[in-house]
Scaffold this motif. Structure first.
Motif, PDB file in Angstrom:
ATOM      1  N   GLU A  96     -14.774 -52.823  88.126  1.00 18.29           N
ATOM      2  CA  GLU A  96     -13.813 -53.575  87.311  1.00 18.29           C
ATOM      3  C   GLU A  96     -12.387 -53.062  87.496  1.00 18.29           C
ATOM      4  OE1 GLU A  96     -12.561 -56.446  84.687  1.00 18.29           O
ATOM      5  OE2 GLU A  96     -14.578 -56.198  85.453  1.00 18.29           O
ATOM      6  N   ALA A 118      -0.795 -51.805  87.053  1.00 15.84           N
ATOM      7  CA  ALA A 118      -0.961 -51.906  88.506  1.00 15.84           C
ATOM      8  C   ALA A 118      -0.202 -53.108  89.056  1.00 15.84           C
ATOM      9  CB  ALA A 118      -2.450 -52.021  88.843  1.00 15.84           C
ATOM     10  N   HIS A 167       2.963 -52.563  91.700  1.00 13.70           N
ATOM     11  CA  HIS A 167       2.795 -52.963  93.094  1.00 13.70           C
ATOM     12  C   HIS A 167       3.232 -54.408  93.346  1.00 13.70           C
ATOM     13  CE1 HIS A 167       0.694 -49.221  93.988  1.00 13.70           C
ATOM     14  NE2 HIS A 167       0.145 -49.355  92.799  1.00 13.70           N
ATOM     15  N   ARG A 225      -4.571 -51.140  82.348  1.00 18.11           N
ATOM     16  CA  ARG A 225      -4.693 -50.672  83.732  1.00 18.11           C
ATOM     17  C   ARG A 225      -4.253 -51.777  84.701  1.00 18.11           C
ATOM     18  NH1 ARG A 225      -7.826 -47.562  87.669  1.00 18.11           N
ATOM     19  NH2 ARG A 225      -6.181 -47.607  89.213  1.00 18.11           N
ATOM     20  N   SER A 226      -4.711 -52.981  84.442  1.00 18.34           N
ATOM     21  CA  SER A 226      -4.385 -54.104  85.315  1.00 18.34           C
ATOM     22  C   SER A 226      -2.889 -54.420  85.292  1.00 18.34           C
ATOM     23  CB  SER A 226      -5.187 -55.328  84.885  1.00 18.34           C
ATOM     24  OG  SER A 226      -4.786 -56.453  85.611  1.00 18.34           O
ATOM     25  N   THR A 286     -11.249 -58.155  83.100  1.00 17.09           N
ATOM     26  CA  THR A 286      -9.803 -58.316  82.961  1.00 17.09           C
ATOM     27  C   THR A 286      -9.454 -59.795  82.937  1.00 17.09           C
ATOM     28  OG1 THR A 286      -9.501 -56.252  84.174  1.00 17.09           O
ATOM     29  CG2 THR A 286      -7.575 -57.673  83.925  1.00 17.09           C
ATOM     30  N   VAL A 303      -7.505 -56.813  94.643  1.00 14.37           N
ATOM     31  CA  VAL A 303      -7.969 -55.441  94.522  1.00 14.37           C
ATOM     32  C   VAL A 303      -7.069 -54.637  93.592  1.00 14.37           C
ATOM     33  CG1 VAL A 303      -6.666 -54.559  96.499  1.00 14.37           C
ATOM     34  CG2 VAL A 303      -8.830 -53.488  95.861  1.00 14.37           C
ATOM     35  N   LEU A 304      -5.847 -55.082  93.410  1.00 17.56           N
ATOM     36  CA  LEU A 304      -4.915 -54.377  92.532  1.00 17.56           C
ATOM     37  C   LEU A 304      -4.904 -54.932  91.119  1.00 17.56           C
ATOM     38  CD1 LEU A 304      -1.917 -54.042  95.001  1.00 17.56           C
ATOM     39  CD2 LEU A 304      -3.451 -52.241  94.256  1.00 17.56           C
ATOM     40  N   ILE A 305      -5.694 -55.945  90.879  1.00 11.38           N
ATOM     41  CA  ILE A 305      -5.595 -56.623  89.583  1.00 11.38           C
ATOM     42  C   ILE A 305      -6.747 -56.287  88.651  1.00 11.38           C
ATOM     43  CG2 ILE A 305      -5.624 -58.898  88.480  1.00 11.38           C
ATOM     44  CD1 ILE A 305      -3.986 -59.876  90.888  1.00 11.38           C
ATOM     45  N   GLY A 306      -7.946 -56.164  89.188  1.00 12.12           N
ATOM     46  CA  GLY A 306      -9.066 -55.838  88.319  1.00 12.12           C
ATOM     47  C   GLY A 306     -10.165 -56.875  88.435  1.00 12.12           C
ATOM     48  N   GLY A 307     -11.182 -56.735  87.598  1.00 10.70           N
ATOM     49  CA  GLY A 307     -12.371 -57.546  87.746  1.00 10.70           C
ATOM     50  C   GLY A 307     -12.538 -58.626  86.704  1.00 10.70           C
ATOM     51  N   ALA A 308     -13.808 -59.021  86.531  1.00 15.06           N
ATOM     52  CA  ALA A 308     -14.123 -60.161  85.677  1.00 15.06           C
ATOM     53  C   ALA A 308     -13.738 -59.922  84.222  1.00 15.06           C
ATOM     54  CB  ALA A 308     -15.613 -60.467  85.784  1.00 15.06           C
ATOM     55  N   PRO A 325      -8.900 -51.816  89.139  1.00 13.98           N
ATOM     56  CA  PRO A 325      -8.126 -52.052  90.362  1.00 13.98           C
ATOM     57  C   PRO A 325      -7.974 -50.750  91.150  1.00 13.98           C
ATOM     58  CG  PRO A 325      -6.676 -52.018  88.460  1.00 13.98           C
ATOM     59  CD  PRO A 325      -8.081 -51.912  87.942  1.00 13.98           C
ATOM     60  N   THR A 326      -7.719 -50.879  92.434  1.00 13.29           N
ATOM     61  CA  THR A 326      -7.521 -49.694  93.283  1.00 13.29           C
ATOM     62  C   THR A 326      -6.039 -49.485  93.517  1.00 13.29           C
ATOM     63  OG1 THR A 326      -9.643 -50.046  94.372  1.00 13.29           O
ATOM     64  CG2 THR A 326      -8.053 -48.655  95.521  1.00 13.29           C
ATOM     65  N   THR A 327      -5.484 -48.517  92.835  1.00 14.18           N
ATOM     66  CA  THR A 327      -4.044 -48.268  92.960  1.00 14.18           C
ATOM     67  C   THR A 327      -3.747 -46.789  93.173  1.00 14.18           C
ATOM     68  OG1 THR A 327      -3.765 -47.951  90.579  1.00 14.18           O
ATOM     69  CG2 THR A 327      -3.531 -50.184  91.418  1.00 14.18           C
ATOM     70  N   LEU A 368      -4.548 -43.462  84.805  1.00 19.66           N
ATOM     71  CA  LEU A 368      -3.913 -43.962  83.588  1.00 19.66           C
ATOM     72  C   LEU A 368      -4.939 -43.923  82.448  1.00 19.66           C
ATOM     73  CD1 LEU A 368      -1.382 -45.424  82.312  1.00 19.66           C
ATOM     74  CD2 LEU A 368      -2.578 -47.560  82.817  1.00 19.66           C
ATOM     75  N   GLU A 418      -3.846 -44.493  91.016  1.00 17.02           N
ATOM     76  CA  GLU A 418      -3.120 -43.954  89.862  1.00 17.02           C
ATOM     77  C   GLU A 418      -4.126 -43.589  88.776  1.00 17.02           C
ATOM     78  OE1 GLU A 418       0.675 -46.897  90.431  1.00 17.02           O
ATOM     79  OE2 GLU A 418      -1.212 -47.592  89.617  1.00 17.02           O
TER      80      GLU A 418
END
Lengths: 169, 129
Positions: free
Chosen positions: B77, A159, A163, A155-156, A87, A80-85, B79-81, B85, B83
């Motif tokens: 797409e 994050a 974290h 963004r990825s 990325t 959930v903190l990394i991103g989707g397809a 992430p949930t942080t 950006l 923040e």
């Protein structure tokens, strides 16, 4: 004797430094160097994850995409903190353009020379020397506001770095 | 506030924006046609929807001076942080104004609606595209 934790901490610290450099390259409008540095960021972050898990850091360059793919298939994971397809596809594209990965593909006979990060190459079809700043597809996409891949990758990565300790204690 | 020619900065910015907002003519691509700030924003949002099937909402964070196209995109797409950006892009032939995109996950958008997080300063006026 150095522990896996020592290696993990060191890989993470270097990844964080590489991300600062990548952001600076992006802000300066140098797309090819941004791509090279982002590949380094994701590779080192992935190696840091493996090291913190007590596994030896893989020597291969294609490690980040594999890690992200595993996390994305694990419900409740750090994905959930990394991103989707998108990325993940971007990370894979960066890894596949690493010069060592390209050289390995050529050596194994599964590909002819194709655009890569960092070093110029000879395009056999045109007999012309090409370079990433002009001819690497993902570097061109990074500069394209209609594509948006730069935003996804940044963004990825930010994050992931921010974290990291919480995700992979 | 004015410069030596008596233009206000707002007038100058609008004039610059109008000069930049040119798109290729359909029949003669070498000819550029004027395009409004909002049309550039709508075109950019449409391009992002084509490359990201996870987009749920796109908002234009209106720049009163129309110098920068700022999009807030709610997408699975991201992430949930919690923040914010924004990432900026330089003008291109297809997007002839500086642009910036802020990616928010659906959870982050819900948090924004609960006022737990906010968009950057100057991005408060959102219009859905």
């Amino acid at each position: 004797m150095a522990t896996d934790r020592d290696w993990g901490d060191a890989f993470f610290a270097q990844a964080a430094d590489d991300l600062v450099a990548a952001q600076a390259a992006y802000d300066a409008g140098v797309a090819s160097s941004f791509c090279m540095l982002m590949q380094m960021v994701f590779e080192k972050l992935a190696k840091a994850v493996f090291a913190r898990a007590g596994a030896p850091a893989p020597q291969k360059h294609q490690v980040a995409a594999r890690l992200v793919a595993v996390l994305r298939r694990t419900p409740g994971s750090a994905a959930v903190l990394i991103g989707g397809a998108r990325t993940l596809a971007g990370v894979e594209e960066l890894e596949n353009a690493h010069p060592a990965v390209v050289a390995d593909a050529i050596r194994r006979g599964v590909a002819v020379q194709y655009p890569q990060l960092e070093y110029p190459w000879l395009n056999a079809a045109t007999n012309r020397v090409e370079w990433s700043g002009k001819h690497l597809p993902i570097a061109r996409r990074v500069s394209d506001p209609e594509d948006r891949i730069a935003a996804d990758l940044l963004r990825s990565a930010h994050a992931f770095v921010k974290h990291f300790d919480a995700m992979f204690p | 506030m004015s410069d030596v020619r008596g233009w206000t900065f707002s007038q100058l910015d609008r004039a610059r924006a109008q000069r930049y907002c040119l798109v290729p003519n359909v029949t003669t691509p070498q000819v550029l046609e004027p395009r409004s700030y909002r049309q550039v924003a709508e075109s950019l949002a449409a391009a992002h929807r084509r490359v990201d099937s996870g987009i749920l909402k796109v908002f234009l964070a209106v720049d009163p001076l129309e110098r920068e196209v700022r999009l807030v995109e709610v997408t699975t797409e991201a992430p949930t942080t919690m923040e914010v950006l924004p990432v900026r892009f330089r003008p291109t032939r297809e997007v002839p104004l500086p642009s910036a995109v802020l990616l928010l996950s659906p959870e982050e958008w819900a948090a924004r609606e609960r006022r737990e997080i906010d968009v950057p300063d100057g991005w408060e006026h959102l219009e859905e595209l």
